[in-house]
Design an enzyme around this catalytic site. Structure first.
Site, PDB file in Angstrom:
ATOM      1  N   ARG A 212       3.173  -3.341  -6.242  1.00 24.40           N
ATOM      2  CA  ARG A 212       4.100  -2.281  -5.843  1.00 24.40           C
ATOM      3  C   ARG A 212       3.805  -1.907  -4.404  1.00 24.40           C
ATOM      4  O   ARG A 212       2.701  -1.469  -4.062  1.00 24.40           O
ATOM      5  CB  ARG A 212       4.001  -1.070  -6.771  1.00 24.40           C
TER       6      ARG A 212
ATOM      7  N   HIS B 167       2.495   5.001  -6.185  1.00 26.03           N
ATOM      8  CA  HIS B 167       2.730   5.054  -7.638  1.00 26.03           C
ATOM      9  C   HIS B 167       3.998   5.848  -7.948  1.00 26.03           C
ATOM     10  O   HIS B 167       4.852   5.405  -8.711  1.00 26.03           O
ATOM     11  CB  HIS B 167       1.523   5.685  -8.328  1.00 26.03           C
TER      12      HIS B 167
ATOM     13  N   TYR C 118      -6.620   4.870  -2.037  1.00 21.60           N
ATOM     14  CA  TYR C 118      -7.301   3.869  -2.859  1.00 21.60           C
ATOM     15  C   TYR C 118      -6.944   2.422  -2.506  1.00 21.60           C
ATOM     16  O   TYR C 118      -7.415   1.495  -3.164  1.00 21.60           O
ATOM     17  CB  TYR C 118      -7.010   4.104  -4.354  1.00 21.60           C
TER      18      TYR C 118
END
Length: 405
Positions: free
Chosen positions: A269, A273, A282
């Site tokens: 992706r 998110h 992250y």
């Protein structure tokens, strides 16, 4: 003395033991299956250009839906930018009689399956129910709890098999969902019952911020299929023709009594998110940039150019259709929905229970009382305005009369 210490205990199977299933045919290939760049020919004329057109639409859809969150028209949107090949291939691999069980990130697959885009976004907008008729479209509601749609898909597929219907179910889930107990239960039941269901895991590398390496030590998610007694397939999730071919074969196998298949599509992706996530905490920009070089839309564009099938007319038409699609979605999403509070009692039970009927009557009485109070208040306001306007209007007229005299 424990069982293990007992001299008569032998922790080996008896001589007559044989594995129920030969694991070799169930193991996935060591490398993800690919079609683009291999010289393979499209199985159906025009199929790859259809992939391209839908990928262009899908990319624009993700952009527009993300913009709607910034405008307050969507509560949240989990973008599938970078994963469009999985979404489109999944929808196109299904027959009209098949069922799709999506996760919360699979709105693009839902739209590609034929659901109205505004209805597909209803749940993410905060509306009740799924927004569409699941039976009409053969698309289950978007599933926000991780992996709970998987046992539902198995149940429907098993019921169809018992009835003799040639129906297959395709259940979509992310890599994070494979860490849930529902994943284990669904695959175990599906394999034992030989249910006609295909599990598509879109492995995009992260369960929100948790990388796959912290979820499993298996060589791949596809390898988990062996433990359940079903085939595992590993495919490049950014290669639309490859995903479509693998899913089509798995669905055909399911319909003809071959049982379930676990397909792992390796993808990524490119967006966060959701709009509420900060992905920079992250993952690195270098990692994202590397995956942008493996963008599913660009991969297909490159292949079609090399084959001489990507014309300027096709590009212009696809982009124009995508803009028209986005403009229509934007316009309709900016219109406030007309909500009926009484609809809360619909689709709860086929026959409403006495408690539901009582609650429905209570709500109706409260709404009637509220409407009556608003009508009285409005009537009082009008009466007060008329009283105040009467003397003032008269005085004004009288004064004008004297001045005229």
């Amino acid at each position: 003395m424990t069982v293990l210490e007992h001299t008569g205990y032998r922790p080996a199977p008896p001589p007559g033991w044989q594995p129920r299933t030969d694991p070799a045919p169930l193991l996935p290939d060591p490398e993800p299956f690919r079609v683009l760049g291999t010289g393979a020919e499209p199985g159906t004329p025009g199929l790859w250009t259809e992939f391209y057109r839908r990928l262009v639409h899908g990319r624009r859809y993700n952009q527009q839906a993300t913009a709607l969150t910034k405008q307050g028209r969507l509560a949240v949107y989990p973008s599938s930018t970078g994963q469009e090949a999985c979404e489109i291939a999944a929808a196109l691999a299904l027959r009209p009689e098949d069922w799709l069980f999506p996760s919360y990130r699979d709105t693009l697959a839902v739209v590609a399956r034929g659901v109205d885009p505004v209805q597909a976004l209803s749940l993410l907008r905060g509306d009740r129910h799924s927004g569409w008729d699941p039976r009409r479209h053969r698309v289950a509601p978007l599933c926000t709890p991780l992996a709970t749609q998987l046992p539902h898909a198995v149940g429907l597929a098993h019921a169809a098999r018992l009835r003799g219907d040639e129906v297959a179910a395709l259940a979509m889930v992310g890599d994070g969902g494979t860490s849930e107990g529902d994943f284990h239960e669904a695959l175990n039941f599906a394999a034992v019952w030989q249910a006609p269901v295909v599990f598509l895991v879109q492995n995009n590398g992260f369960a929100i911020s948790v990388p796959l390496a912290k979820q499993t030590a298996a060589p791949s998610i596809a390898h988990k299929a062996v433990g359940y007694g079903m085939p595992g397939r590993l495919v490049d999730g950014n290669d639309a023709p490859a995903v479509h071919q693998v899913l089509t074969e798995a669905l055909d196998r399911a319909r003809t009594g071959g049982g379930p298949t676990l397909v792992e599509a390796l993808t990524y992706r490119l967006d966060a998110h959701t709009n509420a996530d900060d992905a920079t905490r992250y993952r690195s920009e270098e990692e994202v940039a590397a995956w942008r070089g493996h963008d599913p839309l660009h991969l297909l564009e490159q292949e079609l150019r090399e084959r001489g099938e990507l014309t300027e007319e096709l590009i212009a038409d696809a982009r124009s259709e995508a803009e028209t699609f986005a403009a229509d979605l934007r316009e309709r999403m900016h219109a406030d929905p007309e909500l009926d509070p009484a609809s809360l009692f619909g689709h709860v039970y086929a026959s409403p229970t006495p408690q539901l009927r009582g609650q429905h009557e209570q709500l109706r009485a409260e709404l009637d009382a509220e409407a009556e109070a608003e009508a009285d208040a409005e009537a009082g306001t009008r009466a007060g305005a008329a009283t105040e306007a009467g003397p003032g209007t008269g005085g004004g007229t009288h004064g004008q009369g004297r001045a005229a005299a």
